[in-house]
Design an enzyme around this catalytic site. Structure first.
Site, PDB file in Angstrom:
ATOM      1  N   GLY A  10       0.777  -1.171   0.030  1.00 40.75           N
ATOM      2  CA  GLY A  10       0.102   0.170   0.318  1.00 40.75           C
ATOM      3  C   GLY A  10       0.673   1.295  -0.198  1.00 40.75           C
ATOM      4  CB  ALA A  11       4.318   2.668  -1.196  1.00 40.80           C
ATOM      5  CG  ASN A  88       1.621   1.398   5.227  1.00 44.04           C
ATOM      6  OD1 ASN A  88       0.865   2.368   6.187  1.00 44.04           O
ATOM      7  ND2 ASN A  88       0.686   1.686   3.466  1.00 44.04           N
ATOM      8  CB  SER A 148      -5.392   1.162  13.738  1.00 37.45           C
ATOM      9  OG  SER A 148      -5.935   2.337  14.774  1.00 37.45           O
ATOM     10  CE1 TYR A 161      -8.268   0.439   9.637  1.00 41.42           C
ATOM     11  CE2 TYR A 161      -8.612   1.542  11.852  1.00 41.42           C
ATOM     12  CZ  TYR A 161      -7.532   1.159  10.885  1.00 41.42           C
ATOM     13  OH  TYR A 161      -7.105   2.162  10.557  1.00 41.42           O
ATOM     14  CB  ALA A 164      -8.724  -6.272  11.003  1.00 38.38           C
ATOM     15  CE  LYS A 165      -5.200  -1.263  10.860  1.00 36.26           C
ATOM     16  NZ  LYS A 165      -3.819  -1.897   9.553  1.00 36.26           N
ATOM     17  CB  ILE A 194      -1.865   9.787   9.904  1.00 33.86           C
ATOM     18  CG1 ILE A 194      -1.378   8.637  10.808  1.00 33.86           C
ATOM     19  CG2 ILE A 194      -1.217  10.155   8.874  1.00 33.86           C
ATOM     20  CD1 ILE A 194      -0.449   8.878  11.882  1.00 33.86           C
TER      21      ILE A 194
END
Ligand code: NAP
Length: 257
Positions: A10-11, A88, A148, A161, A164-165, A194
């Site tokens: 995911g860059a 990422n 996260s 979410y 998962a984190k 962010i």
């Protein structure tokens, strides 16, 4: 000896983009993974090349087994090494529904991309890293998982979410323990709020919360804040730490009275 290599998933955008550019600046050959935005990934590769670095764009959905294998193979074909993996790539909960309305489809998509993907990409990568270290091709390996603050902070409209984190923490510890004998260290990095495409839809809400003191460091985090932390780890600045979680959150995790 060949140049050390780093694969960043995911860059093409956001945090991953900043990590890729930073690692290239640090001297790594960088694999710029993306799933849909090819042009954005190519722009990152061009920026890196213009600054004197080396990178390739590598399409692949981290949620798909075949794509994960191909990603790792591509890195090996092109660079011959795999020193650093940065997990990422991630998505938010589609539609951000209340957890009483969360669908199995959303669960599968988010867990598939944000947890199953990194887990099996790490597995595929670790097998190669072990071989490369044993053969003396590279001295060590590092795996960095971008989790996260949602690993522990409840958001009722992003249950999949958050789960998962939270799973990423255990995944980090499992791999850290399993790979320590092979000179491969594994870390969890926990960003706070962010500025990126992911948080753009909730920008006004967070503007207000930050203004009101959500974080002791009263500003939005920037992708570069995360990239600098990744850079320190990727350079093996923490050689006797593994399974560690590093908060990059402006102090959000500090409980206050
Ligand atoms: P973003 O701006 O939405 O960018 C997401 C990146 O992930 C894009 O490069 C996208 O590629 C890629 N991607 C999405 N699904 C993928 C898949 N299935 N396979 C491969 N690549 C995929 O997100 P971000 O804010 O930079 O977030 C990056 C990571 O940091 C995520 O894991 C996120 O959960 C975590 N994080 C973010 C924040 C925040 O406040 N932003 C806070 C804590 C943690 P395309 O361009 O091709 O779509």
């Amino acid at each position: 000896m060949k140049k050390a290599a780093a694969l960043v998933t995911g860059a093409s955008r956001g945090i991953g983009r900043a990590i890729a550019i930073q690692l290239a600046q640090d001297g790594f050959f960088v694999g710029v993974n993306y799933v849909r935005h090819c042009e954005a990934a190519l722009e990152v590769v061009e920026l890196i090349a213009a600054a004197g670095g080396q990178a390739i764009a590598a399409q692949g959905d981290v949620g798909l087994d075949e794509d994960r294998r191909q990603l790792i193979q591509r890195m090996l074909d092109v660079s011959g090494r795999l020193d650093v993996l940065v997990n990422n790539a991630g998505i938010t909960s589609p539609g951000r529904r209340d957890l009483l309305d969360l669908t199995p489809e959303s669960w599968d998509q988010v867990l598939g991309t944000n947890l199953k993907g990194p887990f099996f990409l790490s597995q595929c990568c670790a097998r190669e890293m072990i071989r490369l270290v044993e053969d003396g091709v590279q001295p060590w390996g590092v795996i960095i998982n971008i989790s996260s603050i949602s690993a522990y902070a409840v958001s009722r409209n992003r249950a999949d979410y958050c789960i998962a984190k939270a799973g990423m923490q255990m995944m980090t510890r499992l791999y850290a323990e399993r790979l320590a004998d092979h000179n491969i260290n594994v870390y969890e990095l926990r960003p706070g709020v962010i500025a990126s495409d992911m948080t753009e839809p909730v920008r006004e809400k967070y503007d207000r919360l930050i203004e009101e003191g959500l974080t002791p460091i009263r500003r939005w985090g920037q992708p570069d804040d995360v990239a600098l932390a990744v850079s320190a780890i990727a350079k093996r600045s923490l050689p006797f730490s593994t399974g560690e979680c590093i908060n990059v959150d402006g102090g959000f995790h500090i409980r206050r009275l």
